[in-house]
Design an enzyme around this catalytic site. Sequence first.
Site, mmCIF file in Angstrom:
data_model
loop_
_atom_site.group_PDB
_atom_site.id
_atom_site.type_symbol
_atom_site.label_atom_id
_atom_site.label_comp_id
_atom_site.label_asym_id
_atom_site.label_seq_id
_atom_site.Cartn_x
_atom_site.Cartn_y
_atom_site.Cartn_z
ATOM 1 N N GLY A 14 32.847 30.061 41.116
ATOM 2 C CA GLY A 14 33.572 30.642 39.721
ATOM 3 C C GLY A 14 34.891 30.506 40.150
ATOM 4 O O GLY A 14 36.017 31.175 39.966
ATOM 5 N N ARG A 16 37.119 28.531 37.676
ATOM 6 C CA ARG A 16 37.366 29.004 36.392
ATOM 7 C C ARG A 16 38.039 30.758 36.143
ATOM 8 O O ARG A 16 39.093 31.124 35.441
ATOM 9 C CB ARG A 16 36.823 29.023 35.057
ATOM 10 C CG ARG A 16 36.710 27.279 35.039
ATOM 11 C CD ARG A 16 35.941 27.143 33.320
ATOM 12 N NE ARG A 16 36.507 26.046 33.414
ATOM 13 C CZ ARG A 16 35.074 25.278 31.989
ATOM 14 N NH1 ARG A 16 34.975 26.257 30.869
ATOM 15 N NH2 ARG A 16 35.868 24.000 32.254
ATOM 16 N N GLY A 17 37.744 31.567 37.596
ATOM 17 C CA GLY A 17 38.129 33.048 37.107
ATOM 18 C C GLY A 17 39.361 33.248 37.911
ATOM 19 O O GLY A 17 40.045 32.053 38.475
ATOM 20 N N SER A 111 34.381 44.319 45.919
ATOM 21 C CA SER A 111 34.972 44.647 44.989
ATOM 22 C C SER A 111 35.087 46.486 45.735
ATOM 23 O O SER A 111 33.874 46.293 46.332
ATOM 24 C CB SER A 111 34.549 45.358 44.117
ATOM 25 O OG SER A 111 35.072 46.128 42.957
ATOM 26 N N SER A 112 36.581 46.681 45.642
ATOM 27 C CA SER A 112 36.973 48.309 46.164
ATOM 28 C C SER A 112 35.805 49.547 45.984
ATOM 29 O O SER A 112 35.553 50.796 46.460
ATOM 30 C CB SER A 112 38.474 48.820 46.407
ATOM 31 O OG SER A 112 38.582 48.359 45.078
ATOM 32 N N CYS A 113 35.201 49.104 44.171
ATOM 33 C CA CYS A 113 34.288 50.214 44.169
ATOM 34 C C CYS A 113 33.045 50.473 44.335
ATOM 35 O O CYS A 113 32.202 51.299 44.398
ATOM 36 C CB CYS A 113 34.484 49.212 42.647
ATOM 37 S SG CYS A 113 32.885 48.284 41.919
ATOM 38 N N TYR A 140 27.407 47.978 38.600
ATOM 39 C CA TYR A 140 28.349 46.912 39.711
ATOM 40 C C TYR A 140 28.376 46.971 40.770
ATOM 41 O O TYR A 140 28.216 45.533 42.285
ATOM 42 C CB TYR A 140 29.880 46.492 38.990
ATOM 43 C CG TYR A 140 30.831 45.445 39.282
ATOM 44 C CD1 TYR A 140 30.707 44.383 38.816
ATOM 45 C CD2 TYR A 140 31.817 45.371 40.090
ATOM 46 C CE1 TYR A 140 31.467 43.039 39.282
ATOM 47 C CE2 TYR A 140 32.300 44.859 40.525
ATOM 48 C CZ TYR A 140 32.586 43.664 40.532
ATOM 49 O OH TYR A 140 32.904 42.547 40.700
ATOM 50 N N LYS A 144 27.322 44.779 44.097
ATOM 51 C CA LYS A 144 27.780 43.786 44.926
ATOM 52 C C LYS A 144 27.715 44.396 46.206
ATOM 53 O O LYS A 144 27.888 43.790 47.591
ATOM 54 C CB LYS A 144 29.612 44.564 44.638
ATOM 55 C CG LYS A 144 30.124 43.513 43.889
ATOM 56 C CD LYS A 144 30.760 42.123 44.035
ATOM 57 C CE LYS A 144 30.899 41.357 43.317
ATOM 58 N NZ LYS A 144 30.242 40.144 43.409
ATOM 59 N N THR A 168 40.870 45.370 46.667
ATOM 60 C CA THR A 168 41.441 46.164 45.752
ATOM 61 C C THR A 168 41.733 45.694 44.173
ATOM 62 O O THR A 168 41.233 44.885 43.980
ATOM 63 C CB THR A 168 42.411 46.762 45.949
ATOM 64 O OG1 THR A 168 42.978 48.003 44.970
ATOM 65 C CG2 THR A 168 43.371 45.851 46.159
ATOM 66 N N HIS A 183 40.172 44.902 32.701
ATOM 67 C CA HIS A 183 40.323 45.768 33.846
ATOM 68 C C HIS A 183 42.303 46.569 33.062
ATOM 69 O O HIS A 183 42.769 45.654 32.549
ATOM 70 C CB HIS A 183 40.929 46.207 34.818
ATOM 71 C CG HIS A 183 39.955 45.015 35.484
ATOM 72 N ND1 HIS A 183 38.671 43.493 35.544
ATOM 73 C CD2 HIS A 183 38.419 45.675 36.018
ATOM 74 C CE1 HIS A 183 38.301 43.470 36.542
ATOM 75 N NE2 HIS A 183 37.542 45.032 36.546
ATOM 76 N N ARG A 191 48.606 45.554 25.624
ATOM 77 C CA ARG A 191 49.486 46.168 24.639
ATOM 78 C C ARG A 191 50.434 46.991 24.297
ATOM 79 O O ARG A 191 50.866 46.769 23.466
ATOM 80 C CB ARG A 191 48.109 47.959 25.536
ATOM 81 C CG ARG A 191 48.619 48.915 23.923
ATOM 82 C CD ARG A 191 47.431 49.861 24.627
ATOM 83 N NE ARG A 191 45.669 49.807 24.824
ATOM 84 C CZ ARG A 191 45.259 50.999 24.906
ATOM 85 N NH1 ARG A 191 45.555 51.855 25.228
ATOM 86 N NH2 ARG A 191 44.229 50.382 25.120
#
Length: 316
Positions: A14, A16-17, A111-113, A140, A144, A168, A183, A191
């Site tokens: 990963g 390129r992320g 991930s913290s999720c 997701y 994980k 986080t 995100h 925006r």
Amino acid sequence: MEVMNKTDKIYVAGHRGMVGSAIVRRLEKGGYGNIVTRTHSELDLTDQNAVNEFFASEKPDYVFLAAAKVGGIRANESALADFMYENMILEMNVVHAAWKNGVKKLEFLGSSCIYPKLAPQPMKESCLLTGSLEPTNEAYALAKISGLKYCEYLNRQYGTDYISVMPTNLYGPNDNYHPTHSHVLPALIRRFHEAKVQDLPEVTCWGDGSPLREFLYVDDLADLCVFLMNNYSGNETVNAGTGKELTIKELTSLVAEIIGYKGEIKWDPSKPNGTPRKLLDVSKAAALGWKYKTELRDGIKLAYEDFLSNPMRAER
């Protein structure tokens, strides 16, 4: 405990992320010169045979597994099956091939999720699987959790040295600023930048602004990832964060201020807020000797500079 030598072959999945590219930057800064990477077109991590052939051929000594299918609330809600399938199959392929080919150490990025929606705050690593997940990103999170548990089970059954890191909310260079798949922080940067350029009188944001969130600059995460690869072994994951939080409303005002947007900020409470609070307990990383460096205001400025330096980022 294995410690990486400067000449060891290190595979960053990963690269390129946002996270993977930060890990590559940190490794290069640390003098590690034998870094192996593959683009998605060169190696599809959901193709088990291709992954097996890659590991058998390259025989990396260390692996940072930062590859993942990621997105914000809207992306997660609209593609639950895709998020679960693609993340589970790619992480299982990489971790299994690493074990089969004798990788010395692997680090899994989660991930913290993964923690329960209503977990006690701040969330300790030990609260994993003690309650229900946030429905909007459950798919997701389940993927994980499966990845980190597979690492744990390999350690227990076969004596591997595979570790997991749970960051986080992340932001920084090479982030995804897509209008629907990003995100919260990169979405706000885009925006408010567009609102400023178009001289819009107002911007409407999702929810009511009350949820509390913690944010970590991605280069600080990369620093922790390399630190843990050399200084930690264990079955329990390690939280990666700052230990500081602010409301989404406060974050929104901060982003608008940094970008220079002067219009009105409105809220749409008919849209989901997500988890009410997600603060990580970072005492374990601190006890190991690590602390973040980049404060949020400074990090957002750096992220906005990165956004401005490459307009194509907004189209991904």
